[in-house]
Each structure stands twice: as structure tokens, then as C-alpha cells.
Design an enzyme around this catalytic site. Sequence first.
Site, PDB file in Angstrom:
ATOM      1  N   SER A 257     -35.009  15.694  18.761  1.00 42.30           N
ATOM      2  CA  SER A 257     -34.414  15.726  19.997  1.00 42.30           C
ATOM      3  C   SER A 257     -34.581  14.212  20.964  1.00 42.30           C
ATOM      4  O   SER A 257     -33.556  14.129  21.289  1.00 42.30           O
ATOM      5  CB  SER A 257     -35.122  16.885  20.689  1.00 42.30           C
ATOM      6  OG  SER A 257     -34.808  17.916  20.249  1.00 42.30           O
ATOM      7  N   GLY A 258     -35.934  13.692  20.788  1.00 39.70           N
ATOM      8  CA  GLY A 258     -36.042  12.821  21.183  1.00 39.70           C
ATOM      9  C   GLY A 258     -35.237  11.499  20.653  1.00 39.70           C
ATOM     10  O   GLY A 258     -34.740  10.872  21.457  1.00 39.70           O
ATOM     11  N   TRP A 260     -32.495  11.721  19.362  1.00 41.35           N
ATOM     12  CA  TRP A 260     -30.963  12.124  19.642  1.00 41.35           C
ATOM     13  C   TRP A 260     -30.648  11.557  21.119  1.00 41.35           C
ATOM     14  O   TRP A 260     -29.686  11.121  21.413  1.00 41.35           O
ATOM     15  CB  TRP A 260     -30.724  13.507  19.859  1.00 41.35           C
ATOM     16  CG  TRP A 260     -29.228  13.718  20.254  1.00 41.35           C
ATOM     17  CD1 TRP A 260     -28.441  14.230  19.227  1.00 41.35           C
ATOM     18  CD2 TRP A 260     -29.135  14.298  21.599  1.00 41.35           C
ATOM     19  NE1 TRP A 260     -27.220  14.525  20.221  1.00 41.35           N
ATOM     20  CE2 TRP A 260     -27.583  14.744  21.612  1.00 41.35           C
ATOM     21  CE3 TRP A 260     -29.490  14.396  22.723  1.00 41.35           C
ATOM     22  CZ2 TRP A 260     -26.656  15.094  22.741  1.00 41.35           C
ATOM     23  CZ3 TRP A 260     -28.850  14.626  23.944  1.00 41.35           C
ATOM     24  CH2 TRP A 260     -27.530  15.014  23.828  1.00 41.35           C
ATOM     25  N   HIS A 261     -31.691  11.360  22.092  1.00 43.11           N
ATOM     26  CA  HIS A 261     -31.595  10.902  23.558  1.00 43.11           C
ATOM     27  C   HIS A 261     -31.270   9.257  23.300  1.00 43.11           C
ATOM     28  O   HIS A 261     -30.759   8.839  24.220  1.00 43.11           O
ATOM     29  CB  HIS A 261     -32.771  11.088  24.147  1.00 43.11           C
ATOM     30  CG  HIS A 261     -32.526  12.601  24.639  1.00 43.11           C
ATOM     31  ND1 HIS A 261     -33.255  13.529  23.830  1.00 43.11           N
ATOM     32  CD2 HIS A 261     -32.391  13.268  25.965  1.00 43.11           C
ATOM     33  CE1 HIS A 261     -32.808  14.845  24.756  1.00 43.11           C
ATOM     34  NE2 HIS A 261     -32.267  14.356  25.977  1.00 43.11           N
ATOM     35  N   GLY A 262     -31.612   8.628  22.309  1.00 43.87           N
ATOM     36  CA  GLY A 262     -31.625   7.208  22.092  1.00 43.87           C
ATOM     37  C   GLY A 262     -32.319   6.526  21.015  1.00 43.87           C
ATOM     38  O   GLY A 262     -33.286   7.188  20.491  1.00 43.87           O
TER      39      GLY A 262
END
Lengths: 411, 377
Positions: A257-258, A260-262
Site C-alpha cells: 500500500s505504501g 502504491w502511493h509513490g
Amino acid sequence: MHRTQILTKKKLILSLSILLNVGLLAYFKYANFFIDNVNFILTETGSTKISWVEVLLPIGISFYTFQTLTYSIDVYRKTHEPLQKVSDYMLYIIMFPQLIAGPIVRFNQIAGQITDRKATMEDRLLGFYRFCIGLGKKVLIANVLGEKADAIMLSTDMANLDSGMAWIGLLAYTFQIYFDFSGYSDMAIGLGRMMGFKFPENFNMPYISKSISEFWRRWHITLGAWMRDYLYIPLGGNRVSNKARLYFNLGLVFLISGLWHGASWNFVLWGAFHGLFLIADRVFLIRVLNKAGNFFAMVFTFFVVMMGWVIFKIEHMETAFLYYQKLFAFNFAPLQWQSEKEFYTVLVMAFFFAFFTLIPKFGDKVYQQIFYSRYSTKLHICMTSFSIFLFILCLATLANSNFNPFIYFRF
Amino acid sequence: MRSTLHILFYLVMLILCTILGFSLFKSGEIMPLRGHIERVERPAFNFADWFNSSYQTKMDKRTQNKFGFRSVFIRIKNQIDYTFFDEIHAREVVEGKGGLLYEEAYIKSYLGKSFIGEEAIIKKAERMKLLQDTLAQMDKSLIIVLAAGKATFYPDYFPVEYDTLEKTRNNYQAYHEQLINNKVDFIDFNDWFLQIKDTSQYLLYPKQGTHWSKYAECLVADSLIKYIDHKQQKDVPDLIINGIQLNTKPQFRDKDLEDGMNLIFDLDREPLAYPNFYFDADTEKNLNALIVADSYYWGLHNMYFSSSVFKEASFWFYNNDYYTAKGESGKVADLDTIKETLDSDVIILIATEATLDSFPWSYLNILYKHFERSDDL
């Protein structure tokens, strides 16, 4: 894939689809990051760097890739029939309201609406209200707070930052990211509603959460749901044989998830930070917070989330740690609020709107009425007037954003 | 209920379509914006600009500048920010005590923040004296004018944040002293205005303007005429005032700072005096003039001082753009400065405190180089 009865063939087609979609995302979003890290290692070991032309990042790729994945997976799982026309598929993927910033709309949530929907007059009006509220959140709150947050948290003179300013900057960013992101989601939901689409909700007053677990049920809800249904559950979910495997799954999901953010290590660290607290919730933290009481639990959770935003915002770890030092140095200089009345007014308003459902008997009732309940004629008239007022105010703010002329030409 | 929803929806659509329609089809502005505003033209399309994204950036800026009712929206926001947050969206305009508006450059100049140094001013004063004497031998008058400045006139009304700043020597003080020390003939309107500040019947500075008031301009015009009479020993047309009207609605440039704030509502007003005047047409105009000045001369130029008092006159705005009494204009760089000077009987140099740091904008250097045959600038 839908028509074939041979399981291995179905799995192969699904795998190819996932590989293609994830591959494109990996290339466009993470190739530069990967090469940068490889080159860092090569440089440290005295080897020659790989020469590489940086790839441009297509806008919204993280969002629409997840949507294309849900299509393949939902068809594979027989959750829904595939679409019959390419144009319908294109409509699903490039539906402009939520294309670049969500909410992530899963195929099974929207499939029926693509071919069969009706936008009543009430839908159009409710959509307009929602759009205006989102626009107001973004333009009137997030943009104002963001300017100050950037000035403080991205300052090149952080060594001279006092604790007061550090906390102000962090609070500004905490509310900026919420109102910015939820504002976009509101605008997307509103526009979709005007066209007859009912997109899923993406935020539900996340800062009143009493644990990180609850926070992720209220923040970026569609991402959490996607990760749960397409990653966490296939990994075993809560039904794994042992706790170690459960915690591993949680950690892995949040690392991803982390990321995915950048494409940067600070996002991975942020994901790991939240993953750690989710694990802690399972181990002991929720029980402790329940005993401590709602108020303490909420304040603690808000504090933890704020600490996470430092890593999220500041890419360089050294600078992020320096910022933490500033936060807890407890050297407070006098606050010069007189020259920044607009910022502090908006900050107070942001605080109010982020927590107003906590107002007894009134807050939650108003929230439910505006966002989820049926409207009376009187309420429609009020909301139309309010929305037009908000829309004009936003246009005025947007028009003014670069307007600051000299009285006369300067030689 | 159903018909109400229809009405509400069509009302929303009407508003949106009106804004869109104005964006696409209306060329003028409603409540036009004031100030030095950059006009943004539609960018020309080419593939190179498209691929390097500069076309999109320019087009975005153009769209932002062009959408319907933009000027109204800007004024709404400006008004909200001014009323509730004391913010002014006009660059370098600040509000002092009592609602007095200033341009920051004047305050900074008054406080000595733009002081160019005693040496530099001494050198300029010496050259002014040399040139004044040289031109006097040719029966030409070089008239140095220190215009008034709002910060010197109203130092007690500065914004609160300036109260703690230390005042040091400023350009005006140095010029005043050095012009006296070097025996340069000059007119100091700053000094004179301070002397008559408490006795003047009418306001010499408007609350919402950066320049002297129209009444003050008439006093200045009258003083200049008398000074030129004296210096040239020739009679030039007098300014005749045959009445004064008071008006709470500022005219001319008397609210240029307020105009630049681009608000919806007017600020509080004080009555300003507007003389009814004319220039004596019976007196022959027999002098040519060259005026090198900052914006403080615009008021006189626009009241036909140049065309009424002089036979031929040219106003060189910051020694950059020229405007003749006949209405011609162009670039000073296209003219022969020495020839224009020698064709003039009266050369007037005017600056206010805020522009003394660059006064007189290289004009003096050109003259000095020519007349003193020196390359030492």
C-alpha cells in the site's frame, strides 16, 4: 476467460492479464525507482552505473490499473459477467470523474450501471451539491493549508524551525491531505451522481478513529477494500493457520500500500509504519485503547496518524528525522497570527469540519442528513443556494490565485 | 417536489451556462480590473511546445485569465480577504493606521532602506550644479524638483509592523542637504507640504491614493509657473483657479491604490478638493520644455500643464517613454537627448522620495558626458 471451462486456461489468462497490468504499472511507476536504487548500489560498490532515460509517469496509472485488475479478477471469480462491448469497457476504465484520483471503483460495483443507469433530477442536484462540497474542501481549505504546510515542511531552513511552527506545519499538512483527497473524491462522486453513477464512498471522517484499524476503515476506503479483497484475502486473510502468518500478511499488504502511493522509500516506510500499528492493534493495542476511553483513543490515533504524515510528506529520511526533532524540541517562539489571519481561520475551520460529527446530538445527524439521507424540498432549496454560493466562492478563489498585480508598471 | 427540483436544476445550469457563455463569447470585462495587469494572449500551437508541455501551461494560464466574470470573482475574493483577513491583493500596497494606504516603496524609502549612500548623492548634486550653471549660460533653466512623498507626509500612520523598524538616513534627506550644500537651485515640495500640512484647507494627500491630490497638483503647478517666470524672466501662462468643489468621490488618480486593490465596495472617504481652473490663454507661450520625471508629473501632464504653459513640451517618463504636449509618444532611446535638451528652454527633473534611488534615470549622465566632455560617469 469467461467462456472457457478449463481451469488452467482461465488461470493462465488471468495471470497474463495481471502480469500485463501490473507490469505496465511497474514499468511506468517504479522503473525509475528501481534503476535509481540499483545505480546507488553499483556506485557504492564502485561499479559503473546503468544509463537510463527516465520514464514519464502517466497520470492516474495507479488508480486505473487497479480498476483494470478488478475487471479481470471479478470476471474470473464470476462475480459479474464481462461487458459485451469494448466501448462499455472503455467507459468503465476511463470514466473521467474518478480516473486520476479515485475512488477506486471495482467492476462488480459498477458493472450494472454502465449499461443500465438513470440520472434523476434528484441525482443531478445531489451530485451538484456533492461536487461543490468537494470543490470547497479542495480550494477553500486544502489549498490554503497546503501553501503553509509546504513552506514549513519543505523549508530549506529547517534548522531554524521552532516547535510551534513545526506543529503548525504538520497540522496544516494533516488537514490538507484529508481535505484535498476527500475533496477530490467528493467531486468524483458528485460528478458521477450527476451522470447516474453511484460511486462508493472513499472517506468517512477518518480523524475521529479510535485505532489505526478503524482509521483504515475510514480513510481511502476503496483502496483498503481493494487491498483486502484482492491481496489480503488471497494471501489467507484472517483465516491463516498462525498469528505470525497473519501479521506477515498485514505487514506485506501495507508495505505494498505504501509503495502504491509513490515510488520512494519514504512511502514504503509510511506503509510499514501503519502496518506495524495494525499488527500492534491485533496484539494488544486495541484492548489498551478500549480501556483508556474514547477520547484518549481518538487523540492517540490522531497523533499516530500525524506522525506518519511526516514520513509521507518529507521524502528524505534525514530531513524527516530532523522534523521529528523539531516537533519534540519544545522550543516555542511566539505565534505571529495577526499577519496570517486567513491561514489560522481556515485551520480552525478544517479542525471543526474534520471532527464535527463528534458534536453531541447535532454533528452526526447533520452529516448523515447531508450525505446519506433523502432530502426534503426545503433542504433541496437550502442546499442549492449553499452550493451555488460555495461554487462562486471557489471560482473567486481560483480566479484570484495568481492575481497580485502592481498598481503601476515598474521600470 | 418534482417541479421544484427541475427549477433548481435549471437554475444551476443557467448559472453554469452563463459563466461558460461569457468565457466563450464576451470580449470585455464586467467591473474591469485595475492595476498593471498582464494580458495573456492565446498561445500559437506547435508540436514542439505540445510535447514539452509549454503549450498546455500557456493555454491553462490563458483559460484562467479568460473565463467569464473573472474580474467579478477576483473582486469578490479580494473583498473577502480584505474585510475578514486584512489582506490586500495589490503588490506592495499596505494599509496603515486609520485606513491610510501606502505603497511600500515609499515607507521603505522613508526608513532609509533604499538609501544609495552619501557619496553617490554628493556626486549627483555636484553634477546638477555644474550642469545648472552650464545651461544657465545658454539661458536655459535646469529645475530640480523634489516632489512630495506620502511616507514623509504621513509618517505617523504607517502599518503597525513598521513601528519597530529603525529610521536611518534616507535619500530625500541626503538630497535636500547636498543640493543646499552644493548651491543647487531646487524646489522642495516635500518640505513645503510639511510646512503647510496643518494649515492647508484641503487635503494634500488622498487617503487611498499614492500621489499628491489634485488640489496639491494645482498648488505645484502654480508654484512651478512662478518659479519658471522668475528663472527665465519671461511671463508664462498662469494657472487661474476660479472655484473649488469638494467631492467624497475621488477623481483622477486620487484613489489609484484603492483601484488597484480591486474590491467590490468603496473604502471610507474623506472629502477631496477639486479646483476649477484654467490656464491664461492671453499670455503667449514662448518657452519649450523638457520634463524628465516619475509618475508625479502625470497629474500635471494630464491637466494640460505641458500644453498650456509651454510652446513645445515633452514629458520623459523615467527617461524611458516620451509623451509630447501634442499627444505623440514613443521611446526616449529613439531620440537625441542632447538635441532635445538644447531645443528646450526649461528642463525640469522631478522625483518623489520612492524613486530618488535611481533619479534622474541616467539623464544626468548623458548630459554630463556631453557638456563636461568627460567619460567619468
